[in-house]
Design a protein around this motif. Structure first.
Motif, mmCIF file in Angstrom:
data_model
loop_
_atom_site.group_PDB
_atom_site.id
_atom_site.type_symbol
_atom_site.label_atom_id
_atom_site.label_comp_id
_atom_site.label_asym_id
_atom_site.label_seq_id
_atom_site.Cartn_x
_atom_site.Cartn_y
_atom_site.Cartn_z
ATOM 1 N N GLN A 513 0.855 -1.183 0.000
ATOM 2 C CA GLN A 513 0.000 0.000 0.000
ATOM 3 C C GLN A 513 0.900 1.246 0.000
ATOM 4 O OE1 GLN A 513 -3.404 -0.208 -0.217
ATOM 5 N NE2 GLN A 513 -3.066 -2.432 -0.382
ATOM 6 N N LEU A 514 1.112 1.798 -1.173
ATOM 7 C CA LEU A 514 2.001 2.952 -1.297
ATOM 8 C C LEU A 514 1.208 4.236 -1.454
ATOM 9 C CD1 LEU A 514 4.817 1.636 -3.673
ATOM 10 C CD2 LEU A 514 4.767 1.690 -1.188
ATOM 11 N N ASP A 515 1.717 5.282 -0.815
ATOM 12 C CA ASP A 515 1.105 6.609 -0.896
ATOM 13 C C ASP A 515 2.087 7.542 -1.611
ATOM 14 O OD1 ASP A 515 1.104 9.495 0.785
ATOM 15 O OD2 ASP A 515 -0.856 8.782 0.100
ATOM 16 N N PRO A 516 1.624 8.303 -2.616
ATOM 17 C CA PRO A 516 2.544 9.167 -3.371
ATOM 18 C C PRO A 516 3.354 10.120 -2.494
ATOM 19 C CG PRO A 516 0.436 9.022 -4.502
ATOM 20 C CD PRO A 516 0.254 8.342 -3.183
ATOM 21 N N GLU A 517 2.708 10.758 -1.518
ATOM 22 C CA GLU A 517 3.435 11.721 -0.686
ATOM 23 C C GLU A 517 4.452 11.031 0.221
ATOM 24 O OE1 GLU A 517 2.635 14.736 -2.556
ATOM 25 O OE2 GLU A 517 3.710 15.044 -0.671
ATOM 26 N N GLU A 518 4.111 9.823 0.669
ATOM 27 C CA GLU A 518 5.061 9.085 1.495
ATOM 28 C C GLU A 518 6.292 8.702 0.664
ATOM 29 O OE1 GLU A 518 5.868 5.546 1.380
ATOM 30 O OE2 GLU A 518 7.272 5.871 3.032
ATOM 31 N N VAL A 519 6.083 8.350 -0.598
ATOM 32 C CA VAL A 519 7.206 8.019 -1.482
ATOM 33 C C VAL A 519 8.063 9.253 -1.728
ATOM 34 C CG1 VAL A 519 7.845 7.267 -3.802
ATOM 35 C CG2 VAL A 519 6.002 6.096 -2.587
ATOM 36 N N ARG A 520 7.424 10.402 -1.947
ATOM 37 C CA ARG A 520 8.170 11.651 -2.165
ATOM 38 C C ARG A 520 9.013 11.993 -0.933
ATOM 39 N NH1 ARG A 520 7.212 15.939 -4.992
ATOM 40 N NH2 ARG A 520 6.620 17.162 -3.151
ATOM 41 N N THR A 521 8.439 11.794 0.246
ATOM 42 C CA THR A 521 9.172 12.062 1.486
ATOM 43 C C THR A 521 10.376 11.134 1.611
ATOM 44 O OG1 THR A 521 7.141 12.808 2.581
ATOM 45 C CG2 THR A 521 8.983 12.148 4.004
ATOM 46 N N PHE A 522 10.199 9.896 1.198
ATOM 47 C CA PHE A 522 11.283 8.915 1.226
ATOM 48 C C PHE A 522 12.452 9.379 0.353
ATOM 49 C CE2 PHE A 522 13.366 5.093 -0.457
ATOM 50 C CZ PHE A 522 13.643 4.390 0.705
ATOM 51 N N VAL A 523 12.144 9.889 -0.838
ATOM 52 C CA VAL A 523 13.190 10.355 -1.752
ATOM 53 C C VAL A 523 13.819 11.645 -1.243
ATOM 54 C CG1 VAL A 523 13.686 11.118 -4.116
ATOM 55 C CG2 VAL A 523 12.071 9.244 -3.715
ATOM 56 N N LYS A 524 12.990 12.506 -0.665
ATOM 57 C CA LYS A 524 13.461 13.810 -0.204
ATOM 58 C C LYS A 524 14.546 13.681 0.865
ATOM 59 C CE LYS A 524 10.219 16.794 -0.035
ATOM 60 N NZ LYS A 524 9.024 17.564 0.375
ATOM 61 N N ALA A 525 14.527 12.590 1.593
ATOM 62 C CA ALA A 525 15.539 12.391 2.638
ATOM 63 C C ALA A 525 16.918 12.111 2.045
ATOM 64 C CB ALA A 525 15.122 11.234 3.541
ATOM 65 N N GLU A 526 16.967 11.727 0.771
ATOM 66 C CA GLU A 526 18.241 11.341 0.158
ATOM 67 C C GLU A 526 18.708 12.279 -0.939
ATOM 68 O OE1 GLU A 526 20.220 8.856 1.076
ATOM 69 O OE2 GLU A 526 18.861 8.376 2.718
ATOM 70 N N LEU A 527 17.784 12.971 -1.592
ATOM 71 C CA LEU A 527 18.150 13.758 -2.764
ATOM 72 C C LEU A 527 17.731 15.215 -2.625
ATOM 73 C CD1 LEU A 527 17.178 11.294 -5.657
ATOM 74 C CD2 LEU A 527 19.423 11.658 -4.620
ATOM 75 N N ALA A 528 18.403 16.076 -3.401
ATOM 76 C CA ALA A 528 18.070 17.495 -3.420
ATOM 77 C C ALA A 528 16.644 17.695 -3.905
ATOM 78 C CB ALA A 528 19.046 18.242 -4.327
ATOM 79 N N SER A 529 16.051 18.815 -3.501
ATOM 80 C CA SER A 529 14.627 19.046 -3.746
ATOM 81 C C SER A 529 14.254 18.999 -5.219
ATOM 82 C CB SER A 529 14.214 20.392 -3.147
ATOM 83 O OG SER A 529 14.991 21.446 -3.698
ATOM 84 N N TYR A 530 15.136 19.524 -6.109
ATOM 85 C CA TYR A 530 14.765 19.548 -7.522
ATOM 86 C C TYR A 530 14.798 18.163 -8.157
ATOM 87 C CZ TYR A 530 19.792 19.432 -8.658
ATOM 88 O OH TYR A 530 21.116 19.090 -8.784
ATOM 89 N N LYS A 531 15.381 17.168 -7.457
ATOM 90 C CA LYS A 531 15.416 15.802 -7.973
ATOM 91 C C LYS A 531 14.228 14.970 -7.482
ATOM 92 C CE LYS A 531 20.492 15.825 -7.897
ATOM 93 N NZ LYS A 531 21.708 15.163 -7.350
ATOM 94 N N VAL A 532 13.501 15.472 -6.496
ATOM 95 C CA VAL A 532 12.367 14.729 -5.929
ATOM 96 C C VAL A 532 11.229 14.709 -6.942
ATOM 97 C CG1 VAL A 532 10.658 14.654 -4.085
ATOM 98 C CG2 VAL A 532 13.024 15.336 -3.583
ATOM 99 N N PRO A 533 10.660 13.547 -7.253
ATOM 100 C CA PRO A 533 9.579 13.477 -8.240
ATOM 101 C C PRO A 533 8.432 14.411 -7.903
ATOM 102 C CG PRO A 533 10.344 11.284 -7.694
ATOM 103 C CD PRO A 533 11.021 12.218 -6.735
ATOM 104 N N ARG A 534 8.016 15.180 -8.886
ATOM 105 C CA ARG A 534 6.837 16.030 -8.713
ATOM 106 C C ARG A 534 5.579 15.171 -8.628
ATOM 107 N NH1 ARG A 534 5.284 21.375 -10.216
ATOM 108 N NH2 ARG A 534 7.480 21.882 -9.918
ATOM 109 N N HIS A 535 5.591 14.100 -9.392
ATOM 110 C CA HIS A 535 4.446 13.175 -9.398
ATOM 111 C C HIS A 535 4.956 11.751 -9.189
ATOM 112 C CE1 HIS A 535 1.861 16.376 -10.964
ATOM 113 N NE2 HIS A 535 2.824 16.643 -11.829
#
Length: 570
Positions: A513-535
């Motif tokens: 059960q994946l949530d888009p915002e939870e996935v974005r938060t997961f990426v945000k912890a590792e990568l710069a903001s402009y690399k985080v998926p918009r969608h």
């Protein structure tokens, strides 16, 4: 009677060169110390830069800019920095960034420009591979405490006395100094760092600066490429200086224009360094600095500092119109603003000017290699990316054979010339150019009979969003670490203002059960903001085709993502 056979003329090949470099007007000394010395002497009493801070307004004249760069150079010499020593500069657009980068060149060193968008893991990687011996950095960038980040990455930094650092993690790093913060462990405050240089003879700095050669290594910039990690790109003084000098010719700026350039785009990206900083200083203008972009503050700066040349990316223009002070701001000072940008629609702006936007370039050529000058109309450009600049040569090759294709045929863009990089960090130049010395860009396009380049997109999968390059492989390497992700492919989807947006396309594990915002938060912890998926989009196994190695086919998933997001990306 037989008709004589007439040989038809050979089909021209797709190779176009710009005018000879020696014929280009406006070029001065082709070293960074020489550039700085020339402009600061020529425009000595003029204002070179201004920065508004909570503590007050900082203004430097051109003479003061030279003195501040000399101060940094003397301090660097006091740390033991010698020829080709690498100095990391991790700062936002502030006066000290300019003093640090040029000061490094005055001391004979190599300025390594580091992105303030870097996450701790990204910064760790950059410090490791760049092998800087000195790091000069901002104490805080927005809410990010870089002193805390650095001491977390290597506790030895927080405990060693200044000048005694011996880091097993970063074995070349010896000295650190921070702007806006107190000294901690091996880290010195900016004032203490500058005091180091007071015992260094000024004459030695000037002699070192004069000894720098155009062929010497000047800078190390980073850019995402076809690999998942940023690539370090070495550029010579000659290439950097050519670009610093030439843009005021392309923009047709001169001392009488009294250029006042606002930009909040990081100078650690080569395009902003050359086109905003170089363009302004070469024409005797003033840089109106903003450390991090905020639309409301930017409008206030444009009004109060009478900015006439704003240098922004499309997504920043779009934010201006939604700023609370948009309707009330007086932007009548804007003169050199493209009539097609949103800011040109402001009631106080009268815009007829056309920015030199028909262009193509790479960090590997220290930004632009083909372009058309200011006030080139759409009809004159014909949808092209311009013509080669002086000294530059562009050819189009078959992607499989490497052979140059006939004029007008599509293929891979290759470039060479005086601004071409010295090479990638850790990679011999011979492995990145062809037998004729051309850099093979990975981009597709063609040349026409008028010598214009038509860029048609990347043959690689690099995503260009808001003026920055994002490697989808780098994003995917983070995403596959999420426990619910089965396979993933990050793609770029066209966007009206950003060019492209980063979109993560994921096939989840069964019952996950994946949530888009939870996935974005997961990426945000590792990568710069402009690399985080918009969608973040989820697909089933039946919706996508997987390769033999269980990867999603890029072309198919990009098409699916584009269709699904069509209303959202306009």
């Amino acid at each position: 009677m037989s008709t004589p056979k007439v040989d038809s003329p050979p089909t021209p090949l797709s190779v176009v060169s710009g005018p000879p470099l020696d014929d280009e007007p406006g070029l001065g000394t082709l070293t960074m110390p020489g550039f700085l010395r020339e402009v600061t002497t020529r425009f000595s009493d003029r204002e070179a830069l201004v920065l508004h801070t909570p503590e007050g307004v900082i203004r430097w004249s051109y003479t003061e800019l030279w003195e501040r760069a000399v101060e940094v150079a003397r301090a660097l010499r006091a740390t033991g920095l010698g020829k080709d020593g690498r100095v990391g500069v991790l700062m936002t657009n502030r006066p000290e960034w300019i003093a640090a980068v040029f000061g490094t060149s005055l001391a004979g060193g190599v300025a390594v420009t580091l992105s303030t968008f870097s996450t701790p893991s990204e910064l760790d990687y950059l410090l490791d591979i760049s092998e800087v011996s000195v790091l000069l950095y901002d104490h805080k960038v927005l809410n990010k405490d870089l002193t805390a980040v650095l001491t977390d990455l290597d506790p030895e930094i927080g405990t060693a006395a200044p000048g005694t650092l011996q880091s097993a993690k970063y074995p070349f790093l010896r000295h650190l100094a921070t702007v806006g913060g107190e000294g901690v462990g091996a880290i010195e405050s900016w004032d203490v760092f500058l005091e180091r240089g007071q015992s260094e003879p000024r004459e030695l700095v000037e002699a070192t600066a004069a000894a720098v050669k155009p062929s010497d290594t000047a800078v190390l910039f980073f850019s995402s490429g076809t690999t998942s990690k940023p690539k370090g790109i070495f550029s010579a003084h000659r290439g950097v200086s050519i670009q610093l000098w030439r843009f005021c010719q392309i923009y047709n700026f001169g001392p009488d224009d009294n250029i006042r350039c606002w930009s909040a785009n990081g100078f650690f990206w080569s395009g902003n360094f050359a086109m905003a900083l170089g363009n302004t200083l070469a024409s005797g203008g003033s840089l109106v600095l903003q450390t991090t972009f905020d639309a409301t503050e930017a409008l206030e700066l444009i009004e109060s500092e009478k900015v006439n040349f704003p240098f922004a990316w499309p997504h920043q223009w779009a934010q201006f119109e939604s700023a609370p002070n948009w309707a009330t701001a007086d932007l009548s000072s804007l003169r050199f603003v493209d009539y097609r940008t949103p800011v040109a629609r402001h009631p106080s702006v009268t815009a007829e000017w056309i920015e030199p936007g028909y262009a193509y370039g790479n960090t590997e050529t220290f930004t632009i290699s083909t372009i058309l000058p200011a006030n080139t109309t759409e009809e004159q450009a014909g949808g092209s990316s311009g013509k080669p600049l002086s000294g530059m040569t562009v050819k189009i090759v078959d992607t499989l054979t490497g052979d140059t294709v006939p004029l007008g045929e599509r293929g891979e863009i290759c470039v060479k010339g005086p601004t071409l990089m010295l090479g990638y960090l850790g990679t011999p130049l011979s492995e990145t150019v062809d037998d004729e010395g051309f850099f093979v860009t990975g981009d597709g396009g063609y040349l026409d009979a008028e010598g214009r380049l038509f860029w048609e997109g990347r043959l690689t999968d690099i995503i260009k969003t808001g003026g920055a390059n994002v490697s989808p492989l780098e994003v995917d390497e983070v995403l596959v670490g999420h426990p619910g992700v089965k396979v993933t492919r990050t793609v770029g989807v066209p966007h009206e203002t950003l060019g492209e947006v980063v979109v993560a396309c994921i096939v989840p594990h069964d019952n996950a059960q994946l949530d888009p915002e939870e996935v974005r938060t997961f990426v945000k912890a590792e990568l710069a903001s402009y690399k985080v998926p918009r969608h973040v989009l989820f697909f089933t196994d039946d919706e996508v085709t997987l390769t033999g190695s269980a990867k999603i086919k890029t072309s198919e998933i990009r098409e699916l993502a584009t269709k699904r997001l069509a209303p959202a990306t306009q």
